[in-house]
Structures are given as structure tokens and as C-alpha cells.
Design a protein around this motif. Structure first.
Motif, PDB file in Angstrom:
ATOM      1  N   GLY A  92     -15.228 -13.395 -10.907  1.00 17.43           N
ATOM      2  CA  GLY A  92     -15.252 -12.320 -11.889  1.00 17.43           C
ATOM      3  C   GLY A  92     -15.544 -10.940 -11.319  1.00 17.43           C
ATOM      4  N   TYR A  93     -15.700 -10.852 -10.007  1.00 19.19           N
ATOM      5  CA  TYR A  93     -16.008  -9.559  -9.388  1.00 19.19           C
ATOM      6  C   TYR A  93     -14.853  -8.559  -9.529  1.00 19.19           C
ATOM      7  CZ  TYR A  93     -20.227 -11.403  -7.124  1.00 19.19           C
ATOM      8  OH  TYR A  93     -21.469 -11.925  -6.870  1.00 19.19           O
ATOM      9  N   GLY A  94     -13.631  -9.031  -9.374  1.00 18.04           N
ATOM     10  CA  GLY A  94     -12.470  -8.145  -9.491  1.00 18.04           C
ATOM     11  C   GLY A  94     -12.392  -7.524 -10.868  1.00 18.04           C
ATOM     12  N   LYS A  95     -12.576  -8.343 -11.874  1.00 19.65           N
ATOM     13  CA  LYS A  95     -12.537  -7.865 -13.263  1.00 19.65           C
ATOM     14  C   LYS A  95     -13.626  -6.817 -13.494  1.00 19.65           C
ATOM     15  CE  LYS A  95     -12.535  -9.681 -17.978  1.00 19.65           C
ATOM     16  NZ  LYS A  95     -12.622 -10.904 -18.777  1.00 19.65           N
ATOM     17  N   GLN A  96     -14.831  -7.095 -13.039  1.00 21.36           N
ATOM     18  CA  GLN A  96     -15.944  -6.151 -13.218  1.00 21.36           C
ATOM     19  C   GLN A  96     -15.695  -4.855 -12.452  1.00 21.36           C
ATOM     20  OE1 GLN A  96     -17.508  -7.492 -16.144  1.00 21.36           O
ATOM     21  NE2 GLN A  96     -18.788  -5.947 -15.209  1.00 21.36           N
ATOM     22  N   ILE A 110     -11.367  -8.187  -2.993  1.00 17.28           N
ATOM     23  CA  ILE A 110     -12.620  -8.936  -3.090  1.00 17.28           C
ATOM     24  C   ILE A 110     -12.614  -9.846  -1.868  1.00 17.28           C
ATOM     25  CG2 ILE A 110     -14.016 -10.547  -4.442  1.00 17.28           C
ATOM     26  CD1 ILE A 110     -13.590  -7.741  -5.761  1.00 17.28           C
ATOM     27  N   TRP A 111     -13.635  -9.693  -1.028  1.00 10.62           N
ATOM     28  CA  TRP A 111     -13.651 -10.434   0.229  1.00 10.62           C
ATOM     29  C   TRP A 111     -13.703 -11.947  -0.024  1.00 10.62           C
ATOM     30  CZ3 TRP A 111     -11.788  -6.526   2.091  1.00 10.62           C
ATOM     31  CH2 TRP A 111     -12.419  -5.304   2.262  1.00 10.62           C
ATOM     32  N   GLU A 112     -13.119 -12.688   0.897  1.00  8.72           N
ATOM     33  CA  GLU A 112     -13.092 -14.145   0.811  1.00  8.72           C
ATOM     34  C   GLU A 112     -14.501 -14.689   0.626  1.00  8.72           C
ATOM     35  OE1 GLU A 112     -10.865 -17.157   3.536  1.00  8.72           O
ATOM     36  OE2 GLU A 112      -9.651 -15.333   3.311  1.00  8.72           O
ATOM     37  N   GLY A 113     -14.623 -15.692  -0.199  1.00 10.27           N
ATOM     38  CA  GLY A 113     -15.936 -16.260  -0.511  1.00 10.27           C
ATOM     39  C   GLY A 113     -16.516 -15.670  -1.784  1.00 10.27           C
ATOM     40  N   ASP A 162     -27.516  -6.400  -2.958  1.00  6.85           N
ATOM     41  CA  ASP A 162     -27.367  -6.087  -1.533  1.00  6.85           C
ATOM     42  C   ASP A 162     -26.091  -6.666  -0.941  1.00  6.85           C
ATOM     43  OD1 ASP A 162     -29.742  -4.691  -1.471  1.00  6.85           O
ATOM     44  OD2 ASP A 162     -30.928  -6.415  -0.805  1.00  6.85           O
ATOM     45  N   LEU A 163     -25.394  -7.479  -1.701  1.00  8.22           N
ATOM     46  CA  LEU A 163     -24.206  -8.158  -1.198  1.00  8.22           C
ATOM     47  C   LEU A 163     -22.972  -7.284  -1.322  1.00  8.22           C
ATOM     48  CD1 LEU A 163     -23.047 -10.899  -0.160  1.00  8.22           C
ATOM     49  CD2 LEU A 163     -22.741 -11.529  -2.561  1.00  8.22           C
ATOM     50  N   GLU A 164     -22.289  -7.057  -0.195  1.00  7.36           N
ATOM     51  CA  GLU A 164     -21.013  -6.343  -0.216  1.00  7.36           C
ATOM     52  C   GLU A 164     -19.934  -7.364  -0.537  1.00  7.36           C
ATOM     53  OE1 GLU A 164     -17.993  -4.350   2.918  1.00  7.36           O
ATOM     54  OE2 GLU A 164     -20.087  -3.754   3.179  1.00  7.36           O
ATOM     55  N   ILE A 165     -19.246  -7.159  -1.666  1.00 12.89           N
ATOM     56  CA  ILE A 165     -18.287  -8.170  -2.104  1.00 12.89           C
ATOM     57  C   ILE A 165     -16.832  -7.734  -2.014  1.00 12.89           C
ATOM     58  CG2 ILE A 165     -19.875  -9.462  -3.554  1.00 12.89           C
ATOM     59  CD1 ILE A 165     -18.841  -7.845  -5.911  1.00 12.89           C
ATOM     60  N   GLY A 166     -16.596  -6.431  -1.775  1.00 15.26           N
ATOM     61  CA  GLY A 166     -15.219  -5.975  -1.686  1.00 15.26           C
ATOM     62  C   GLY A 166     -15.132  -4.469  -1.645  1.00 15.26           C
ATOM     63  N   MET A 167     -13.934  -3.958  -1.994  1.00 12.35           N
ATOM     64  CA  MET A 167     -13.721  -2.511  -2.010  1.00 12.35           C
ATOM     65  C   MET A 167     -12.643  -2.165  -3.027  1.00 12.35           C
ATOM     66  SD  MET A 167     -10.490  -1.947  -0.854  1.00 12.35           S
ATOM     67  CE  MET A 167     -10.731  -0.180  -0.783  1.00 12.35           C
ATOM     68  N   ILE A 168     -12.653  -0.901  -3.448  1.00 11.13           N
ATOM     69  CA  ILE A 168     -11.621  -0.399  -4.351  1.00 11.13           C
ATOM     70  C   ILE A 168     -11.361   1.071  -4.037  1.00 11.13           C
ATOM     71  CG2 ILE A 168     -13.265   0.143  -6.212  1.00 11.13           C
ATOM     72  CD1 ILE A 168     -11.002  -0.877  -8.180  1.00 11.13           C
ATOM     73  N   TRP A 169     -10.074   1.462  -4.122  1.00  8.90           N
ATOM     74  CA  TRP A 169      -9.653   2.829  -3.790  1.00  8.90           C
ATOM     75  C   TRP A 169      -8.892   3.405  -4.974  1.00  8.90           C
ATOM     76  CZ3 TRP A 169      -5.406   3.494   0.497  1.00  8.90           C
ATOM     77  CH2 TRP A 169      -4.974   4.828   0.558  1.00  8.90           C
TER      78      TRP A 169
END
Length: 151
Positions: A99-103, A91-94, A69-76
Motif C-alpha cells: 500500500g505504499y505506492g497508493k499512499q 517502491i523498492w523491492e521488499g 526511518d525506513l526508506e521505501i521508495g521515491m517519487i518525482w
């Protein structure tokens, strides 16, 4: 961690757009490409040109990056014939450094393959060492380097 990419809805897109315009202007200023004066206007125009129909612009895929349920960022991701181009990933601050960017990059590669893309390109500002390191680890190679010196 279970990273999924969910297509942005219009509310998420409007929130992202406000952030993206300011962030893009700031990065251009920091890189010495633009002056402070007029940077927001230039960034706004650039986004209008690239996304004339917002999140529904053809051949553009804007995703909210989620972990449950956690929104962690965005990609276009944009499709240009058989090549994709990542215009933005945040990837939003916090949530950074986990490892979210890599995934998210791995997930967008799956999306790209599924729509028939053969390559993905991206632009990274020279001063963004963290992002450059991540992209290199994921197998991205430099295809050109632009250099400049202030006098």
C-alpha cells in the motif's frame, strides 16, 4: 503505516539517478522502443535534459518516500504551468504490495495542490499491469493509448 515525502538530498539523488537510468533504459527495451545498444546513453541524456541541475532543478520535486526511518521508495513530480507530471515513482523491492505506492500517490497529490497544480499526468508502460491498476483505482484515466505490432 505513516507515509511521508521528504525532499531528496544530493546523496539520495545520486543513488536514485544510477537506479533510474538503468531502470528507464530497461523499460524502454522491454517495451520495444529502444535497442539494448545505446539504451543507457539515451536514458542518461534524457535525465540530463529533464534534470540539468539534479535534485535542485527548478519546478521538479524529487522525494524519498519514508515510513518512519525506513526508506521505501521515491517519487518525482514536475510542475508544468498548472499541470503536474509524475516522471517516476518506485517502491523498492521488499516494500511492494503493502500500500505504499497508493499512499505516496495521495501524498504527492497534496503537494501538487499546495503548489497550485490543477491536474497531474503520468506515463505508464503498457506492460506494467500492477501500476495501471493502481492508477485507475486512484482515479487516473487513460488520455491516449499508443499501440504497436512487431512484424
Amino acid at each position: 503505516m505513516t507515509v511521508i515525502l521528504k525532499k531528496m538530498n544530493s546523496i539520495e539523488f545520486q543513488q536514485y539517478l544510477s537506479y533510474a537510468i538503468k531502470n528507464f533504459a530497461d523499460e524502454q527495451i522491454k517495451s520495444g522502443n529502444w535497442e539494448q545498444q545505446g539504451a543507457i546513453s539515451k536514458a542518461t541524456e534524457e535525465h540530463k535534459k529533464l534534470l540539468p541541475d539534479g535534485e535542485k532543478t527548478e519546478n521538479n520535486f524529487l522525494f524519498t518516500i519514508r515510513d518512519g526511518d525506513l526508506e521505501i521508495g521515491m517519487i518525482w513530480l514536475a510542475q508544468r504551468n498548472k499541470k503536474g507530471f509524475i516522471y517516476d515513482i518506485n517502491i523498492w523491492e521488499g516494500n511492494q504490495g503493502k500500500g505504499y505506492g497508493k499512499q505516496a500517490m495521495k501524498e504527492v497529490e497534496i503537494v501538487a495542490k499546495n503548489i497550485g497544480l490543477e491536474k497531474i499526468g503520468l506515463h505508464v508502460f503498457g506492460h506494467n499491469k500492477v501500476a495501471r491498476g493502481l492508477y485507475e483505482k486512484l482515479g487516473y484515466i487513460e488520455t491516449s493509448v499508443k499501440m504497436e505490432k512487431s512484424l
